[in-house]
Write an enzyme that holds these catalytic residues in place. Structure first.
Site, PDB file in Angstrom:
ATOM      1  N   ARG A   1       0.824  -1.215   0.000  1.00 43.73           N
ATOM      2  CA  ARG A   1       0.000   0.000   0.000  1.00 43.73           C
ATOM      3  C   ARG A   1       0.859   1.266   0.000  1.00 43.73           C
ATOM      4  O   ARG A   1       0.494   2.274  -0.605  1.00 43.73           O
ATOM      5  CB  ARG A   1      -0.914   0.034   1.222  1.00 43.73           C
ATOM      6  CG  ARG A   1      -2.012  -1.003   1.236  1.00 43.73           C
ATOM      7  CD  ARG A   1      -2.926  -0.763   2.409  1.00 43.73           C
ATOM      8  NE  ARG A   1      -3.879  -1.835   2.593  1.00 43.73           N
ATOM      9  CZ  ARG A   1      -5.046  -1.932   1.957  1.00 43.73           C
ATOM     10  NH1 ARG A   1      -5.385  -1.002   1.075  1.00 43.73           N
ATOM     11  NH2 ARG A   1      -5.863  -2.945   2.195  1.00 43.73           N
TER      12      ARG A   1
ATOM     13  N   ASP B   1      -5.921 -10.996  -4.727  1.00 45.98           N
ATOM     14  CA  ASP B   1      -7.132 -10.426  -4.128  1.00 45.98           C
ATOM     15  C   ASP B   1      -8.268 -10.488  -5.146  1.00 45.98           C
ATOM     16  O   ASP B   1      -9.171  -9.631  -5.150  1.00 45.98           O
ATOM     17  CB  ASP B   1      -6.900  -8.992  -3.659  1.00 45.98           C
ATOM     18  CG  ASP B   1      -7.842  -8.558  -2.542  1.00 45.98           C
ATOM     19  OD1 ASP B   1      -8.556  -9.424  -1.993  1.00 45.98           O
ATOM     20  OD2 ASP B   1      -7.879  -7.357  -2.221  1.00 45.98           O
TER      21      ASP B   1
END
Length: 386
Positions: free
Chosen positions: A228, A282
């Site tokens: 991130r 994901d």
């Protein structure tokens, strides 16, 4: 049926040169140069992959196989995965998780989808639990779920450092990890806790505290979404140097996210922790966008094909050698998830493999010895796929 793959350049994921691969009963029986089948007592199907590269089947350890999201409202629920999507991504082993919504999606549904995917041709496992603490379980016990339910290999994704988490305490997290470890020890499974790590200021501080202040081994802690930002990457590299594994997510909302992840993967290689890094997609998870006040403003969906795309991009840019990049989606996840006979091309291992062409595009996919894709054409379809 016995299959013989001829004249392929083989990565195990280590480069071993041009070899033949004999597949028998869904297992790799022989990997050698010039396998002679003149006196072999069984019928053999032969496949000449001259000029092609054969690598282990890809392992995607974080996919919302029953769909994901719902963070906008009920209309933002993402659909469940289908077999075709996994095949196109070269994925022969997948681990399913619930994610944010452990309310309208159930573990029972997750388990049933995993069993369906196994029957359709790929290898599927699941995590018990979801974002929330205490985790939802089948039996009322994390340890019992891991021990007694065949597809369950750990718990997750448990959310930390995120506004969508239930804001668990360190003591609550310790109990989850200790129960997961107990279940893993009894069953011989991984018994890991997969942590969804948000962009909150504390990052994986909880995980460092557990390693420092308890007897729980670092191998039972497995943080994801560590790309991130730069702070999380630095924490991940430190975590890896302590003996842990951490995960980078390959589905993105923007092209800038993709570029950052490719660069971060190169940093992991330069930092000499590439053996402790995994990639997961994901896939089918929602990729929500929130404004500075936490209001939902948009949504995209994770793609399982992004898993190999990051590997291929990293190699083509010259950031990593192919055998190093492949580790992140083959042998590394097989180690952290304790998936025996997965992630390598070796005698006795499951015959899960991907064939690449000279441009590193996926040409063919084999799972448990059966072709799911052959020469860019999908030959195995899910039950309700056209």
């Amino acid at each position: 049926m016995v299959k013989l793959i001829k004249n392929a350049t083989v990565y195990t994921p280590k480069y071993i040169g041009k070899k033949d691969i004999l597949i028998l009963n869904g297992k790799i029986a022989i990997i050698e140069e010039g396998i002679n089948i003149d006196n072999f007592p069984l019928d053999i199907q032969m496949y000449d992959f001259s000029g092609k590269i054969v690598v282990p089947g890809f392992i995607d350890g974080h996919v919302h196989i029953t769909g994901g999201g719902g963070e906008g409202d009920f209309s933002t629920r993402t659909p469940e995965i289908n077999l075709r999507q996994l095949i196109k991504g070269g994925i022969t082993t997948v681990v399913g998780c619930l994610g944010t919504d452990g309310i309208t999606r159930s573990l029972e549904n997750l388990y049933a989808k995993a069993k369906a995917l196994n029957k359709e041709g790929v290898n599927a496992f699941i995590y018990t639990g979801s974002y929330a603490v205490p985790p939802v379980t089948f039996t009322g016990s994390i340890a019992k779920d891991i021990v007694l339910i065949d597809r369950v290999i750990g718990v997750g994704e448990i959310a930390i450092s995120d506004h969508r988490s239930t804001q668990p305490t360190l003591e609550e997290i310790k109990k989850i990890v200790s129960n997961a470890r107990l279940g893993g020890l009894i069953s011989g499974k991984a018994g890991i806790v997969n942590f969804h790590v948000g962009s909150g200021k504390f990052g994986i501080d909880y995980l460092f505290d557990i390693v420092k202040d308890t007897e729980i081994p670092i191998i039972n802690l497995y943080p994801t979404h560590m790309n991130r930002n730069k702070k999380l990457l630095e924490q991940g590299i430190e975590f890896a140097k302590m003996g842990g594994f951490f995960d980078l997510t390959t589905s993105f909302s923007t092209n800038e996210d993709k570029i950052r992840t490719v660069n971060y993967l190169m940093e992991c290689y330069k930092s000499k922790v590439i053996d402790r890094v995994t990639l997961t997609s994901d896939g089918q998870g929602s990729l929500p966008k929130f404004d500075k006040d936490g209001n939902f403003i948009g949504l995209q969906i994770g793609e399982v094909t992004s898993l190999y795309e990051i590997v291929k991009t990293s190699v083509k840019k010259g950031y990593l050698p192919l055998e190093e990049a492949l580790k992140t989606i083959t042998v590394n996840p097989s180690r952290v998830l304790k998936l025996k006979f997965k992630g390598r091309l070796e005698k006795g291992y499951d015959a899960d493999l991907v064939v690449l062409n000279e441009n590193l595009e996926i040409d063919s996919v084999v799972s448990r010895g059966d072709f799911l894709m052959y020469k860019e054409k999908i030959v195995k379809k899910g039950t309700f796929e056209d």
